[in-house]
Motif scaffolding. Sequence first.
Motif, PDB file in Angstrom:
ATOM      1  N   LEU A   1      -3.702   2.444  -9.464  1.00 51.59           N
ATOM      2  CA  LEU A   1      -2.919   1.848  -8.374  1.00 51.59           C
ATOM      3  C   LEU A   1      -3.652   1.902  -7.037  1.00 51.59           C
ATOM      4  CD1 LEU A   1       0.613   3.192  -9.289  1.00 51.59           C
ATOM      5  CD2 LEU A   1      -0.059   0.788  -9.160  1.00 51.59           C
ATOM      6  N   ILE A   2      -4.610   2.802  -6.889  1.00 56.18           N
ATOM      7  CA  ILE A   2      -5.243   3.012  -5.590  1.00 56.18           C
ATOM      8  C   ILE A   2      -6.749   2.718  -5.592  1.00 56.18           C
ATOM      9  CG2 ILE A   2      -5.720   4.743  -3.802  1.00 56.18           C
ATOM     10  CD1 ILE A   2      -2.773   3.948  -3.999  1.00 56.18           C
ATOM     11  N   LEU A   3      -7.497   3.381  -6.450  1.00 55.85           N
ATOM     12  CA  LEU A   3      -8.957   3.346  -6.359  1.00 55.85           C
ATOM     13  C   LEU A   3      -9.606   1.965  -6.458  1.00 55.85           C
ATOM     14  CD1 LEU A   3     -10.308   6.585  -8.038  1.00 55.85           C
ATOM     15  CD2 LEU A   3     -10.112   6.009  -5.629  1.00 55.85           C
ATOM     16  N   PRO A   4      -9.199   1.088  -7.367  1.00 53.90           N
ATOM     17  CA  PRO A   4      -9.888  -0.207  -7.415  1.00 53.90           C
ATOM     18  C   PRO A   4      -9.822  -0.974  -6.090  1.00 53.90           C
ATOM     19  CG  PRO A   4      -8.575   0.095  -9.382  1.00 53.90           C
ATOM     20  CD  PRO A   4      -8.215   1.210  -8.443  1.00 53.90           C
ATOM     21  N   ALA A   5      -8.697  -0.898  -5.415  1.00 56.20           N
ATOM     22  CA  ALA A   5      -8.564  -1.616  -4.141  1.00 56.20           C
ATOM     23  C   ALA A   5      -9.324  -0.895  -3.027  1.00 56.20           C
ATOM     24  CB  ALA A   5      -7.099  -1.764  -3.769  1.00 56.20           C
TER      25      ALA A   5
ATOM     26  N   TRP B   1       0.827  -1.213   0.000  1.00 57.72           N
ATOM     27  CA  TRP B   1       0.000   0.000   0.000  1.00 57.72           C
ATOM     28  C   TRP B   1       0.861   1.263   0.000  1.00 57.72           C
ATOM     29  CZ3 TRP B   1      -4.722   1.014  -1.304  1.00 57.72           C
ATOM     30  CH2 TRP B   1      -5.696   0.015  -1.230  1.00 57.72           C
ATOM     31  N   ILE B   2       1.917   1.271   0.788  1.00 62.14           N
ATOM     32  CA  ILE B   2       2.801   2.449   0.847  1.00 62.14           C
ATOM     33  C   ILE B   2       3.456   2.691  -0.504  1.00 62.14           C
ATOM     34  CG2 ILE B   2       4.952   3.336   1.833  1.00 62.14           C
ATOM     35  CD1 ILE B   2       4.058   2.010   4.501  1.00 62.14           C
ATOM     36  N   VAL B   3       4.002   1.641  -1.091  1.00 67.94           N
ATOM     37  CA  VAL B   3       4.675   1.782  -2.382  1.00 67.94           C
ATOM     38  C   VAL B   3       3.674   2.197  -3.461  1.00 67.94           C
ATOM     39  CG1 VAL B   3       5.950   0.557  -4.181  1.00 67.94           C
ATOM     40  CG2 VAL B   3       6.550   0.231  -1.782  1.00 67.94           C
ATOM     41  N   ALA B   4       2.494   1.590  -3.462  1.00 70.21           N
ATOM     42  CA  ALA B   4       1.472   1.969  -4.447  1.00 70.21           C
ATOM     43  C   ALA B   4       1.073   3.430  -4.257  1.00 70.21           C
ATOM     44  CB  ALA B   4       0.257   1.063  -4.327  1.00 70.21           C
ATOM     45  N   GLY B   5       0.971   3.879  -3.021  1.00 72.41           N
ATOM     46  CA  GLY B   5       0.635   5.274  -2.751  1.00 72.41           C
ATOM     47  C   GLY B   5       1.712   6.227  -3.220  1.00 72.41           C
ATOM     48  N   LEU B   6       2.972   5.882  -2.965  1.00 67.78           N
ATOM     49  CA  LEU B   6       4.080   6.720  -3.425  1.00 67.78           C
ATOM     50  C   LEU B   6       4.114   6.809  -4.949  1.00 67.78           C
ATOM     51  CD1 LEU B   6       6.911   5.558  -1.002  1.00 67.78           C
ATOM     52  CD2 LEU B   6       5.720   7.764  -0.991  1.00 67.78           C
ATOM     53  N   LEU B   7       3.926   5.679  -5.601  1.00 69.84           N
ATOM     54  CA  LEU B   7       3.889   5.678  -7.060  1.00 69.84           C
ATOM     55  C   LEU B   7       2.716   6.503  -7.585  1.00 69.84           C
ATOM     56  CD1 LEU B   7       4.758   1.953  -7.864  1.00 69.84           C
ATOM     57  CD2 LEU B   7       6.112   3.957  -8.477  1.00 69.84           C
ATOM     58  N   ALA B   8       1.560   6.377  -6.935  1.00 66.25           N
ATOM     59  CA  ALA B   8       0.383   7.126  -7.369  1.00 66.25           C
ATOM     60  C   ALA B   8       0.628   8.625  -7.255  1.00 66.25           C
ATOM     61  CB  ALA B   8      -0.841   6.720  -6.550  1.00 66.25           C
ATOM     62  N   VAL B   9       1.260   9.062  -6.167  1.00 60.32           N
ATOM     63  CA  VAL B   9       1.575  10.486  -6.009  1.00 60.32           C
ATOM     64  C   VAL B   9       2.554  10.936  -7.086  1.00 60.32           C
ATOM     65  CG1 VAL B   9       2.725  12.156  -4.499  1.00 60.32           C
ATOM     66  CG2 VAL B   9       1.032  10.588  -3.551  1.00 60.32           C
TER      67      VAL B   9
END
Length: 128
Positions: A62-66, A6-14
């Motif tokens: 990376l974020i919304l579907p989950a 989740w952290i890595v996906a969030g960083l990538l999304a930003v």
Amino acid sequence: MNVALWIVAGLLAVAFLVSSAKLFVPKETMAGLSAASRWVEDFSPGALKIIAGLELLAAVGLILPAVLDIAPVLVPLAATGAVLLFVGAIITRLRRGERATAVGDGVYLALAAFVAWGRFFGAESFVG
């Protein structure tokens, strides 16, 4: 492992969200921001808009579907798309002789591959 993904996906999304500013910033302005942004000179304004659109889709995917629990299988697919975007970025950087900035893109590539692997095959998989 789930927290790390989740952290890595969030960083990538930003990172993708910030990078998608190419949708609104003119090509000439982007090229003048820094030496690392001069790659935009190799692309037409239309191609830059397509790249920015793909980056925006990656940020959302990376974020919304989950988070919404609607087709979470889209998360590893978005991460795989991010891997492909970073492969293209690295190729562009190396073709231009920008080896130092290609290293940063390689780090992002590894992070995207981690999310793709973790969400496809890892213990926290969203597939099947």
